[in-house]
Write a protein that holds these residues in place. Structure first.
Motif, PDB file in Angstrom:
ATOM      1  N   THR A 413      57.733  44.017  56.076  1.00  0.00           N
ATOM      2  CA  THR A 413      57.555  45.231  56.837  1.00  0.00           C
ATOM      3  C   THR A 413      56.070  45.378  57.153  1.00  0.00           C
ATOM      4  OG1 THR A 413      57.448  46.517  54.857  1.00  0.00           O
ATOM      5  CG2 THR A 413      59.530  46.475  55.965  1.00  0.00           C
ATOM      6  N   LEU A 414      55.267  44.553  56.541  1.00  0.00           N
ATOM      7  CA  LEU A 414      53.843  44.426  56.849  1.00  0.00           C
ATOM      8  C   LEU A 414      53.140  45.765  57.001  1.00  0.00           C
ATOM      9  CD1 LEU A 414      52.949  41.338  57.363  1.00  0.00           C
ATOM     10  CD2 LEU A 414      51.852  42.398  59.243  1.00  0.00           C
ATOM     11  N   LYS A 415      52.904  46.430  55.893  1.00  0.00           N
ATOM     12  CA  LYS A 415      52.216  47.722  55.922  1.00  0.00           C
ATOM     13  C   LYS A 415      50.707  47.545  55.794  1.00  0.00           C
ATOM     14  CE  LYS A 415      56.043  50.126  53.676  1.00  0.00           C
ATOM     15  NZ  LYS A 415      56.454  50.893  52.467  1.00  0.00           N
ATOM     16  N   ALA A 416      50.163  46.648  56.543  1.00  0.00           N
ATOM     17  CA  ALA A 416      48.724  46.390  56.542  1.00  0.00           C
ATOM     18  C   ALA A 416      48.250  45.805  55.234  1.00  0.00           C
ATOM     19  CB  ALA A 416      47.924  47.647  56.838  1.00  0.00           C
ATOM     20  N   PHE A 417      49.206  45.537  54.306  1.00  0.00           N
ATOM     21  CA  PHE A 417      48.909  44.907  53.030  1.00  0.00           C
ATOM     22  C   PHE A 417      47.791  45.592  52.262  1.00  0.00           C
ATOM     23  CE2 PHE A 417      51.805  41.582  52.409  1.00  0.00           C
ATOM     24  CZ  PHE A 417      52.248  41.227  53.665  1.00  0.00           C
ATOM     25  N   GLN A 418      47.945  46.876  52.114  1.00  0.00           N
ATOM     26  CA  GLN A 418      47.077  47.634  51.205  1.00  0.00           C
ATOM     27  C   GLN A 418      47.896  47.974  49.976  1.00  0.00           C
ATOM     28  OE1 GLN A 418      45.537  51.029  53.228  1.00  0.00           O
ATOM     29  NE2 GLN A 418      44.224  49.833  54.572  1.00  0.00           N
ATOM     30  N   SER A 419      47.245  48.077  48.876  1.00  0.00           N
ATOM     31  CA  SER A 419      47.954  48.396  47.635  1.00  0.00           C
ATOM     32  C   SER A 419      48.721  49.707  47.795  1.00  0.00           C
ATOM     33  CB  SER A 419      46.953  48.536  46.484  1.00  0.00           C
ATOM     34  OG  SER A 419      47.609  49.083  45.361  1.00  0.00           O
ATOM     35  N   PRO A 420      50.034  49.706  47.503  1.00  0.00           N
ATOM     36  CA  PRO A 420      50.813  50.948  47.585  1.00  0.00           C
ATOM     37  C   PRO A 420      50.330  51.997  46.587  1.00  0.00           C
ATOM     38  CG  PRO A 420      52.250  49.019  47.521  1.00  0.00           C
ATOM     39  CD  PRO A 420      50.871  48.551  47.163  1.00  0.00           C
ATOM     40  N   ILE A 421      49.586  51.548  45.580  1.00  0.00           N
ATOM     41  CA  ILE A 421      49.038  52.485  44.592  1.00  0.00           C
ATOM     42  C   ILE A 421      47.590  52.770  44.925  1.00  0.00           C
ATOM     43  CG2 ILE A 421      48.491  52.825  42.144  1.00  0.00           C
ATOM     44  CD1 ILE A 421      50.856  51.226  41.403  1.00  0.00           C
ATOM     45  N   LYS A 422      47.247  54.019  45.024  1.00  0.00           N
ATOM     46  CA  LYS A 422      45.906  54.423  45.416  1.00  0.00           C
ATOM     47  C   LYS A 422      44.955  54.439  44.219  1.00  0.00           C
ATOM     48  CE  LYS A 422      47.551  54.787  49.467  1.00  0.00           C
ATOM     49  NZ  LYS A 422      47.337  53.663  50.391  1.00  0.00           N
ATOM     50  N   GLY A 423      43.679  54.566  44.539  1.00  0.00           N
ATOM     51  CA  GLY A 423      42.629  54.463  43.528  1.00  0.00           C
ATOM     52  C   GLY A 423      42.741  55.455  42.390  1.00  0.00           C
ATOM     53  N   ASN A 428      43.934  56.653  36.569  1.00  0.00           N
ATOM     54  CA  ASN A 428      44.710  57.397  35.560  1.00  0.00           C
ATOM     55  C   ASN A 428      45.498  56.458  34.664  1.00  0.00           C
ATOM     56  OD1 ASN A 428      43.820  59.873  36.498  1.00  0.00           O
ATOM     57  ND2 ASN A 428      45.541  60.134  37.921  1.00  0.00           N
ATOM     58  N   ILE A 429      46.181  55.486  35.271  1.00  0.00           N
ATOM     59  CA  ILE A 429      47.029  54.577  34.485  1.00  0.00           C
ATOM     60  C   ILE A 429      46.190  53.670  33.589  1.00  0.00           C
ATOM     61  CG2 ILE A 429      48.599  52.586  34.668  1.00  0.00           C
ATOM     62  CD1 ILE A 429      49.825  53.922  37.137  1.00  0.00           C
ATOM     63  N   CYS A 430      45.037  53.215  34.131  1.00  0.00           N
ATOM     64  CA  CYS A 430      44.202  52.274  33.374  1.00  0.00           C
ATOM     65  C   CYS A 430      43.172  52.987  32.502  1.00  0.00           C
ATOM     66  CB  CYS A 430      43.490  51.326  34.322  1.00  0.00           C
ATOM     67  SG  CYS A 430      44.618  50.255  35.242  1.00  0.00           S
ATOM     68  N   GLY A 431      43.013  54.281  32.694  1.00  0.00           N
ATOM     69  CA  GLY A 431      42.040  55.017  31.895  1.00  0.00           C
ATOM     70  C   GLY A 431      40.607  54.616  32.187  1.00  0.00           C
ATOM     71  N   ILE A 432      40.315  54.356  33.445  1.00  0.00           N
ATOM     72  CA  ILE A 432      38.956  53.945  33.822  1.00  0.00           C
ATOM     73  C   ILE A 432      38.369  54.940  34.820  1.00  0.00           C
ATOM     74  CG2 ILE A 432      39.388  51.491  33.435  1.00  0.00           C
ATOM     75  CD1 ILE A 432      39.799  51.152  36.427  1.00  0.00           C
ATOM     76  N   LYS A 433      37.044  54.883  34.981  1.00  0.00           N
ATOM     77  CA  LYS A 433      36.368  55.760  35.915  1.00  0.00           C
ATOM     78  C   LYS A 433      36.199  55.059  37.271  1.00  0.00           C
ATOM     79  CE  LYS A 433      33.756  58.290  32.391  1.00  0.00           C
ATOM     80  NZ  LYS A 433      32.402  58.683  31.908  1.00  0.00           N
ATOM     81  N   GLU A 434      35.807  55.839  38.265  1.00  0.00           N
ATOM     82  CA  GLU A 434      35.589  55.295  39.606  1.00  0.00           C
ATOM     83  C   GLU A 434      34.497  54.229  39.559  1.00  0.00           C
ATOM     84  OE1 GLU A 434      34.357  56.877  44.100  1.00  0.00           O
ATOM     85  OE2 GLU A 434      34.763  58.302  42.491  1.00  0.00           O
ATOM     86  N   GLY A 435      34.715  53.128  40.263  1.00  0.00           N
ATOM     87  CA  GLY A 435      33.736  52.041  40.278  1.00  0.00           C
ATOM     88  C   GLY A 435      34.347  50.762  40.819  1.00  0.00           C
ATOM     89  N   LEU A 464      53.626  45.949  38.254  1.00  0.00           N
ATOM     90  CA  LEU A 464      52.611  44.911  38.088  1.00  0.00           C
ATOM     91  C   LEU A 464      51.352  45.491  37.463  1.00  0.00           C
ATOM     92  CD1 LEU A 464      51.591  42.014  38.574  1.00  0.00           C
ATOM     93  CD2 LEU A 464      50.802  42.774  40.827  1.00  0.00           C
ATOM     94  N   LEU A 465      50.973  46.687  37.910  1.00  0.00           N
ATOM     95  CA  LEU A 465      49.770  47.323  37.375  1.00  0.00           C
ATOM     96  C   LEU A 465      49.896  47.521  35.866  1.00  0.00           C
ATOM     97  CD1 LEU A 465      47.037  48.717  37.694  1.00  0.00           C
ATOM     98  CD2 LEU A 465      48.258  50.822  38.302  1.00  0.00           C
ATOM     99  N   ASN A 466      51.054  47.975  35.405  1.00  0.00           N
ATOM    100  CA  ASN A 466      51.255  48.192  33.970  1.00  0.00           C
ATOM    101  C   ASN A 466      51.178  46.883  33.184  1.00  0.00           C
ATOM    102  OD1 ASN A 466      51.585  51.044  33.778  1.00  0.00           O
ATOM    103  ND2 ASN A 466      53.634  50.849  34.699  1.00  0.00           N
ATOM    104  N   LYS A 467      51.562  45.765  33.854  1.00  0.00           N
ATOM    105  CA  LYS A 467      51.504  44.468  33.182  1.00  0.00           C
ATOM    106  C   LYS A 467      50.085  43.927  33.082  1.00  0.00           C
ATOM    107  CE  LYS A 467      56.141  42.885  34.515  1.00  0.00           C
ATOM    108  NZ  LYS A 467      56.903  41.888  35.333  1.00  0.00           N
ATOM    109  N   ILE A 468      49.282  44.199  34.124  1.00  0.00           N
ATOM    110  CA  ILE A 468      47.950  43.571  34.182  1.00  0.00           C
ATOM    111  C   ILE A 468      46.822  44.485  33.779  1.00  0.00           C
ATOM    112  CG2 ILE A 468      48.721  42.033  36.042  1.00  0.00           C
ATOM    113  CD1 ILE A 468      47.098  43.760  38.003  1.00  0.00           C
ATOM    114  N   LYS A 469      47.112  45.761  33.497  1.00  0.00           N
ATOM    115  CA  LYS A 469      46.016  46.692  33.252  1.00  0.00           C
ATOM    116  C   LYS A 469      45.179  46.314  32.040  1.00  0.00           C
ATOM    117  CE  LYS A 469      48.718  50.075  30.588  1.00  0.00           C
ATOM    118  NZ  LYS A 469      49.168  51.499  30.546  1.00  0.00           N
ATOM    119  N   SER A 470      45.812  45.653  31.068  1.00  0.00           N
ATOM    120  CA  SER A 470      45.073  45.255  29.862  1.00  0.00           C
ATOM    121  C   SER A 470      44.007  44.210  30.190  1.00  0.00           C
ATOM    122  CB  SER A 470      46.027  44.700  28.793  1.00  0.00           C
ATOM    123  OG  SER A 470      46.725  43.567  29.286  1.00  0.00           O
TER     124      SER A 470
END
Length: 473
Positions: A413-423, A428-435, A464-470
């Motif tokens: 469906t080619l949605k411009a290939f941007q991450s469906p999950i925003k910054g 929040n999920i990874c517990g990190i600050k902006e950077g 995928l994010l939950n799998k790779i966040k570590s």
């Protein structure tokens, strides 16, 4: 004396004729001679559509322009008092009014140093070419009477570009007229008269006193003509190309593999430009065709088995565009487009191989973005061989690439290939600050989508994010 009233009775000119008649009446009221001049008359006589209206009056041009603007319901007039000219922003025809004048020039500028108001014939003598040095009287009683002191009609019939005065004087006074000679030759399919052509060669270095912006404006006009190679060859043959676009001049006489039919890179490039002009009226695409091989001269090497090679000319060419854009004062938008097309012009043909993955196809589509269609047109224009079998083979290859692209688009469906999950959610999920880390994580998700490892949707991206966040915390 010739009258051309009948030409103005054609349906395409009725609106123009009515406006000229109104202007003539104003001239009568002010007791000023008024003439239609320049490109307006040339286009009348060639049967072409009119875009602008050029008027010349013997007397106060600015006063006349204000009276004319008022009569047609326009409140704004742009005046240039030093030159006795004025612009009326009328629609659909912009109107320019000039006071009949003669001009004197300093050696280091194409701008007149002295203006002398004069009569019709002297005004016509200062113009660039005889085909633009005619005047039609629109003063009420003589409406339609043509003044042609320099035989412009004869030159129109003979398809010849010639200056009203000694070409050395004409081109020295305003060197940009040499670029215009190439433009008119390309636009109209006219030849440049021998003395004028020789003068252009003698005067070519005078183009250096002209601003980059004006040179680029005329260059782009040449690219916008039906067969740009006519004007580009004139620039090369007169020595102008070496000054205004040295990177293209360098291609001349430089050989490449006989596979491309044209051994000469310059000849090949001009054929690509003409091919692109047949495929599209888009000037930007034609410019891309002109510069797509811009780095071939600097990357040319000789291989004992393959002959001439140009490894990396796409990448090097993309970088060279920065220098070209800066010198020619190109817009950021045009510069970015030219860099993209130059960098990518070899990539579509690389997708022909059967083992090419969907990921590789997606990456090209994403890199080309909205210019994918133009990129494929450029690739087709780049086919310059005269061998019918090779033409058929190359076109078949590009059709295969386009089919692969279509298949990938249907899969995704080619949605411009941007991450469906925003910054913010990533933080929040990874517990990190902006950077920078947020960008790295988004890229990992986007790469997984591009490589077909996960579907392009929110749930797959979040899993995928939950799998790779570590890996990032």
């Amino acid at each position: 004396m010739l009258f051309i009233n009948d030409l103005l009775n054609k349906e395409q000119y009725i609106e123009v004729k009515n406006l000229l008649a109104s202007a003539g009446k104003i001239g009568s009221g002010l007791n000023q001679e008024v003439y239609a001049v320049g490109g307006l008359l040339r286009d009348f006589l060639l049967g072409k559509n009119v875009n602008d209206i050029d008027l010349m009056t013997v007397g106060d041009g600015i006063r006349f322009a204000k009276e004319l603007a008022h009569s047609i319901g326009i409140n704004r007039v742009v005046s240039f008092n030093k030159f006795g000219t004025a612009l009326i922003p009328n629609k659909p025809f912009q109107i320019e009014v000039a006071t009949a004048r003669g001009e004197k020039y300093d050696a280091n500028s194409r701008k007149p140093s002295k203006i002398v108001y004069t009569n019709v014939e002297e005004d016509l003598s200062r113009r660039d070419f005889t085909i633009n040095a005619m005047a039609m009287d629109i003063y009420s009683k003589d409406f339609g009477k043509l003044y042609d002191p320099f035989k412009g009609i004869e030159d129109l019939k003979n398809k010849c570009l010639r200056t009203p005065l000694d070409p050395d004087e004409t081109f020295s006074d305003d060197p940009l007229r040499m670029m215009r000679a190439a433009y008119f030759a390309s636009k109209l399919g006219f030849r440049i008269e021998k003395d004028c052509l020789h003068s252009m060669k003698r005067q070519s270095k005078r183009i250096e006193i002209v601003s980059a912006e004006r040179i680029t404006e005329e260059f782009i006009k040449i690219l916008s003509t039906p067969k740009p190679s006519i004007g580009l060859k004139i620039l090369q043959n007169t020595g102008l190309m070496e000054i205004v676009f040295p990177e293209i001049h360098t291609m001349h006489g430089m050989n490449q593999s006989t596979e491309w039919h044209h051994k000469d890179i310059f000849a090949h490039t001009l054929q690509v430009v003409d091919n692109s002009a047949k495929l599209s009226e888009k000037m930007e695409l034609r410019f891309a065709a002109l510069v797509h091989d811009i780095a071939k001269p600097s990357t040319r090497r000789i291989d004992e088995k393959k002959g001439y090679t140009f490894h990396g000319h796409d990448v090097v060419g993309g970088k060279m565009i920065n220098k070209v854009a800066n010198r020619m004062r190109l817009s950021n938008k045009l510069s970015a487009y030219l860099k993209k097309m130059t960098r990518l012009h070899l990539r579509p043909i690389a997708l022909v191989k059967s083992e090419v993955t969907d990921s590789a196809v997606r990456r090209l589509m994403v890199a080309a973005e909205d210019d994918l269609y133009d990129l494929m047109l450029l690739c087709r224009a780049d086919i310059t061989t005269k061998n019918p079998k090779r033409v058929k083979k190359y076109l078949s290859n590009f059709e295969l690439v386009e089919k692969k692209m279509k298949n990938v688009m249907e899969k995704d469906t080619l949605k411009a290939f941007q991450s469906p999950i925003k910054g913010k959610e990533i933080m929040n999920i990874c517990g990190i600050k902006e950077g920078p880390m947020v960008g790295h994580i988004k890229k990992s998700i986007e790469d997984a989508i591009l490589d077909g490892k996960i579907d392009n949707n929110y749930e797959s991206a979040k899993n995928l994010l939950n799998k790779i966040k570590s890996n990032f915390t």
